[in-house]
Design a protein around this motif. Structure first.
Motif, PDB file in Angstrom:
ATOM      1  N   LEU A  95       0.822  -1.210   0.000  1.00  0.00           N
ATOM      2  CA  LEU A  95       0.000   0.000   0.000  1.00  0.00           C
ATOM      3  C   LEU A  95       0.857   1.261   0.000  1.00  0.00           C
ATOM      4  O   LEU A  95       0.438   2.311  -0.527  1.00  0.00           O
ATOM      5  CB  LEU A  95      -0.921  -0.004   1.220  1.00  0.00           C
ATOM      6  N   MET A  96       2.049   1.181   0.558  1.00  0.00           N
ATOM      7  CA  MET A  96       2.952   2.342   0.564  1.00  0.00           C
ATOM      8  C   MET A  96       3.464   2.680  -0.825  1.00  0.00           C
ATOM      9  O   MET A  96       3.944   3.822  -1.058  1.00  0.00           O
ATOM     10  CB  MET A  96       4.136   2.079   1.499  1.00  0.00           C
ATOM     11  N   LEU A  97       3.386   1.754  -1.794  1.00  0.00           N
ATOM     12  CA  LEU A  97       3.849   2.023  -3.149  1.00  0.00           C
ATOM     13  C   LEU A  97       3.024   3.107  -3.834  1.00  0.00           C
ATOM     14  O   LEU A  97       3.478   3.731  -4.799  1.00  0.00           O
ATOM     15  CB  LEU A  97       3.795   0.732  -3.988  1.00  0.00           C
ATOM     16  N   PHE A  98       1.804   3.355  -3.353  1.00  0.00           N
ATOM     17  CA  PHE A  98       0.933   4.351  -3.977  1.00  0.00           C
ATOM     18  C   PHE A  98       1.255   5.781  -3.525  1.00  0.00           C
ATOM     19  O   PHE A  98       0.638   6.732  -4.040  1.00  0.00           O
ATOM     20  CB  PHE A  98      -0.527   4.038  -3.633  1.00  0.00           C
ATOM     21  N   PHE A  99       2.172   5.921  -2.591  1.00  0.00           N
ATOM     22  CA  PHE A  99       2.441   7.255  -2.027  1.00  0.00           C
ATOM     23  C   PHE A  99       3.896   7.657  -2.304  1.00  0.00           C
ATOM     24  O   PHE A  99       4.798   6.811  -2.346  1.00  0.00           O
ATOM     25  CB  PHE A  99       2.189   7.268  -0.517  1.00  0.00           C
ATOM     26  N   GLY A 100       4.090   8.979  -2.466  1.00  0.00           N
ATOM     27  CA  GLY A 100       5.412   9.539  -2.671  1.00  0.00           C
ATOM     28  C   GLY A 100       6.027  10.025  -1.378  1.00  0.00           C
ATOM     29  O   GLY A 100       5.437   9.930  -0.296  1.00  0.00           O
ATOM     30  N   LYS A 101       7.231  10.583  -1.502  1.00  0.00           N
ATOM     31  CA  LYS A 101       7.975  11.037  -0.322  1.00  0.00           C
ATOM     32  C   LYS A 101       7.279  12.213   0.362  1.00  0.00           C
ATOM     33  O   LYS A 101       7.293  12.330   1.598  1.00  0.00           O
ATOM     34  CB  LYS A 101       9.388  11.421  -0.746  1.00  0.00           C
ATOM     35  N   VAL A 137      12.463   1.073   4.864  1.00  0.00           N
ATOM     36  CA  VAL A 137      11.884   1.794   3.726  1.00  0.00           C
ATOM     37  C   VAL A 137      11.224   3.084   4.194  1.00  0.00           C
ATOM     38  O   VAL A 137      11.347   4.143   3.552  1.00  0.00           O
ATOM     39  CB  VAL A 137      10.865   0.888   2.995  1.00  0.00           C
ATOM     40  N   ILE A 138      10.520   3.015   5.330  1.00  0.00           N
ATOM     41  CA  ILE A 138       9.904   4.228   5.880  1.00  0.00           C
ATOM     42  C   ILE A 138      10.985   5.243   6.264  1.00  0.00           C
ATOM     43  O   ILE A 138      10.842   6.467   6.046  1.00  0.00           O
ATOM     44  CB  ILE A 138       9.029   3.858   7.089  1.00  0.00           C
ATOM     45  N   LYS A 139      12.070   4.765   6.802  1.00  0.00           N
ATOM     46  CA  LYS A 139      13.176   5.646   7.199  1.00  0.00           C
ATOM     47  C   LYS A 139      13.811   6.317   5.989  1.00  0.00           C
ATOM     48  O   LYS A 139      14.247   7.483   6.072  1.00  0.00           O
ATOM     49  CB  LYS A 139      14.205   4.830   7.973  1.00  0.00           C
ATOM     50  N   ASP A 140      13.853   5.599   4.820  1.00  0.00           N
ATOM     51  CA  ASP A 140      14.436   6.159   3.593  1.00  0.00           C
ATOM     52  C   ASP A 140      13.511   7.160   2.914  1.00  0.00           C
ATOM     53  O   ASP A 140      13.940   7.849   1.979  1.00  0.00           O
ATOM     54  CB  ASP A 140      14.772   5.043   2.603  1.00  0.00           C
ATOM     55  N   GLY A 141      12.275   7.260   3.355  1.00  0.00           N
ATOM     56  CA  GLY A 141      11.351   8.231   2.761  1.00  0.00           C
ATOM     57  C   GLY A 141      10.362   7.624   1.805  1.00  0.00           C
ATOM     58  O   GLY A 141       9.577   8.337   1.179  1.00  0.00           O
ATOM     59  N   GLY A 142      10.345   6.301   1.632  1.00  0.00           N
ATOM     60  CA  GLY A 142       9.376   5.668   0.747  1.00  0.00           C
ATOM     61  C   GLY A 142      10.016   4.568  -0.075  1.00  0.00           C
ATOM     62  O   GLY A 142      11.254   4.459  -0.162  1.00  0.00           O
ATOM     63  N   PRO A 143       9.214   3.732  -0.732  1.00  0.00           N
ATOM     64  CA  PRO A 143       9.758   2.597  -1.492  1.00  0.00           C
ATOM     65  C   PRO A 143      10.419   2.981  -2.805  1.00  0.00           C
ATOM     66  O   PRO A 143      11.039   2.127  -3.443  1.00  0.00           O
ATOM     67  CB  PRO A 143       8.529   1.726  -1.734  1.00  0.00           C
TER      68      PRO A 143
END
Length: 626
Positions: A95-101, A137-143
């Motif tokens: 689900l995080m793939l749908f969102f940007g940084k 991945v959350i720490k890097d700002g997104g996938p």
């Protein structure tokens, strides 16, 4: 749905999760499986109510919070807890793939990710690798924010070392989810770049999904040259698995094209490895995409003619006969004949299979079956093959009817012509004795000894035939005569002494070859019959005695022993007349076929024999009194 409705649905999920706390007790080994199973069903049920990523993330946040609180008493190495945590982590990542940084720093996504990190700290004791990588991945700002990943997707310069280091930092399933997202968003070029990079990695490239994704993307972009090059390097077993995995994800036309390309590659290579599976999958996919039967036969013809290995036509024959029935028999026969004629270096085993297949497809055509049996015998030269030829050639000849045949006359003529080309001799105008002689000459040394022993045993068949076959038919005929003609009588004082001579045919050829003693005996019998007051009806099976008008004595029945003697010789000379003796193995087969009939007439035959014995005793008594 509005945010208020999603919050209300989240509250309902919390209440449902509280009902599962009954599984949270000290007996963790028993309750963990039940709790995790019910938890996954409940989360899936609430998630399916939403079709947007943000409400689904809210459901997952509530589920993760409840799961963290409920599993606090479970041990660290509980497998059911580990599997459930991996599923929750992968769902979060998907689900995080749908969102940007930028969206990661805005509510409500920021609050959801903060809750995830808090739960992660409490779940560290389980050491779940998927949960740890999602947190990274959350720490890097997104996938999508890693510089190496951006370089791969854009096709800019990136060294092989940097690419391998990045691909090794995550599990292959995370790259698989990224490629699936790119395909769903029609970002095909980026999906090709990422899938190609994964294929070059020594560890990640072992997963077939990346090969599957790369092939489907090449097909969608019409890069057929690269597609065929990649297909040529794929193993047939992997090809079958790729087709099965793609079946539920892509359209039928795309899967059918891939399957056909894999099949053509195997046919051109002459490789039989997994050819049956490929043919079966291709036929199923073809009928699902194109219901035309004539088009299916046309495609089969083209594929079979392109095969360099004659054995590759057998799976096609299996599929055609299963799907088309009798309509596909002409094509199968034509392809078999073509394979026999075009194979420059025929394999003996393959040739035998082709001949047996032709005979199997035309079981009612005696001429074709005889030729196939002869070809198999000439190649194998075994006793079993000889027995098959013998049985087929002792079967009565049949004229083929063009309207009752499965194939047209031109196809049948072509098949016969191809079959006769492989024979060492033409058996068309030969009788059974000549054919038998030539077949025995072709048998190998070991088989020849067996055949000669069998031929020697034929010398003993005369006693077997006289003991078994005449006695059986004698019982059947005697029952029929005594039941059908109950008024059959003969004068006791005129019973002939040589009753067995009636109806017996000469065994020595013409009348001139009959011994003088037998002719004199026959003349005496004729004079005695002329002087007797008994007249016999003209019946070829039995001569019914008719009482003379001048006779006044009481009649009596024909002696049973005389009936048996007469019928035994009658059956031997009439029913069993043939050109040559049957071999023992054929006689044993006849014995098995007639055992059932003999058992049915046992009771009737026993009664008739007892009654005949009584008549014989009475006859003997009357002679004694005389």
């Amino acid at each position: 749905m509005a945010d208020g409705e999603s919050d209300l649905e989240t509250d309902r999920l919390e209440l449902d999760l509280e009902t599962l706390y009954i599984y949270s007790n000290d007996n963790c080994s028993v309750q963990s499986k039940e709790y995790c199973s019910e938890f996954c069903k409940l989360v899936e049920e609430h998630t399916e109510k939403w079709h947007l990523p943000l409400p689904q993330l809210k459901v997952l946040r509530t589920a993760l919070t409840g799961f963290t609180r409920a599993t606090s008493s479970y041990p660290d190495d509980c497998q059911h807890v580990c599997y459930t945590l991996s599923s929750l982590a992968l769902s979060f990542f998907e689900l995080m793939l749908f969102f940007g940084k930028e969206e990661f720093q805005e509510p409500p996504l920021k609050d959801i990710l903060a809750t995830f990190q808090a739960c992660h700290r409490r779940l560290l004791r389980h050491r779940n690798i998927h949960l740890m990588q999602v947190r990274q991945v959350i720490k890097d700002g997104g996938p999508w924010e890693r510089p190496t990943l951006q370089a791969i997707l854009k096709g800019t310069g990136v060294t092989q070392t940097e690419m391998e280091k990045y691909l090794s930092s995550e599990k292959p399933v995370f790259f698989e989810l990224r490629i699936r997202y790119l395909q769903a968003c029609q970002r095909v070029q980026e999906a090709i770049a990422l899938a190609k990079s994964c294929l070059k990695h020594p560890v990640v490239g072992k997963h077939l999904f990346f090969q599957q994704a790369y092939l489907t993307c090449l097909y969608k972009t019409s890069l057929h040259t690269h597609l065929h090059k990649e297909i040529a390097e794929i193993d047939a077993r992997d090809a079958v698995e790729i087709i099965c995995n793609t079946e539920s994800q892509e359209k039928d036309e795309l899967i059918l094209s891939l399957c056909k390309d894999f099949l053509i590659q195997q046919l051109h290579n002459g490789d039989m490895y997994y050819i049956w599976d490929l043919v079966f999958l291709w036929s199923r996919l073809y009928f699902r995409a194109h219901p035309s039967k004539q088009g299916f036969l046309s495609e089969c013809r083209q594929l079979m003619l392109s095969a360099i290995n004659a054995r590759a036509i057998f799976p096609f024959i299996k599929v055609i006969t299963a799907e088309m029935g009798y309509e596909g028999v002409p094509l199968c026969l034509e392809i078999c004949a073509t394979a026999l004629q075009t194979d420059s270096q025929p394999d003996p085993v393959t040739c035998c299979l082709l001949w047996k297949t032709i005979a199997f497809l035309l079981p009612g055509d005696l001429e074709v079956c005889r030729l196939c049996a002869l070809l198999v015998f000439c190649l194998e030269r075994s006793v079993e093959a000889y027995k098959t030829v013998y049985l087929l050639y002792t079967h009565p000849d049949e004229e083929p009817h063009p309207h009752h045949s499965l194939v047209k006359t031109n196809i049948r003529f072509y098949i016969l012509q191809v079959l006769k080309e492989g024979l060492f001799f033409d058996p068309e105008f030969w009788n059974l004795l000549t054919l038998r002689t030539h077949c025995l000459e072709l048998i190998t040394d070991k088989a020849m000894r067996d055949s000669l022993n069998e031929l020697r045993e034929e010398e003993e068949l005369e006693e077997v035939e006289e003991e078994w076959i005449p006695s059986y038919w004698m019982e059947e005929e005697s029952c029929r005569i005594q039941i059908d003609t109950p008024q059959l009588h003969l004068h006791a004082n005129t019973a002939p002494e040589s009753f067995e001579v009636i109806g017996q045919e000469p065994e020595g050829g013409e009348d001139g070859d009959i011994p003088v003693r037998r002719r004199r005996k026959k003349r005496r019998w004729r004079r005695r019959m002329c002087m007797s007051d008994v007249d016999y009806a003209e019946d070829p099976e039995v001569r019914y005695p008719v009482k003379n008008n001048h006779s006044s004595e009481s009649p009596s029945k024909l002696p049973a022993n005389r009936q048996r003697e007469y019928l035994s010789r009658h059956v031997k000379n009439k029913i069993l007349k043939r050109r040559g003796r049957k071999p023992r193995w054929l006689l044993l087969e006849m014995t098995r076929q007639t055992e059932n009939l003999s058992q049915r007439g046992t009771k009737v035959s026993e009664g008739m024999r007892l009654r005949g014995a009584g008549v014989a005793d009475a006859k003997g008594g009357s002679r004694g009194c005389k």
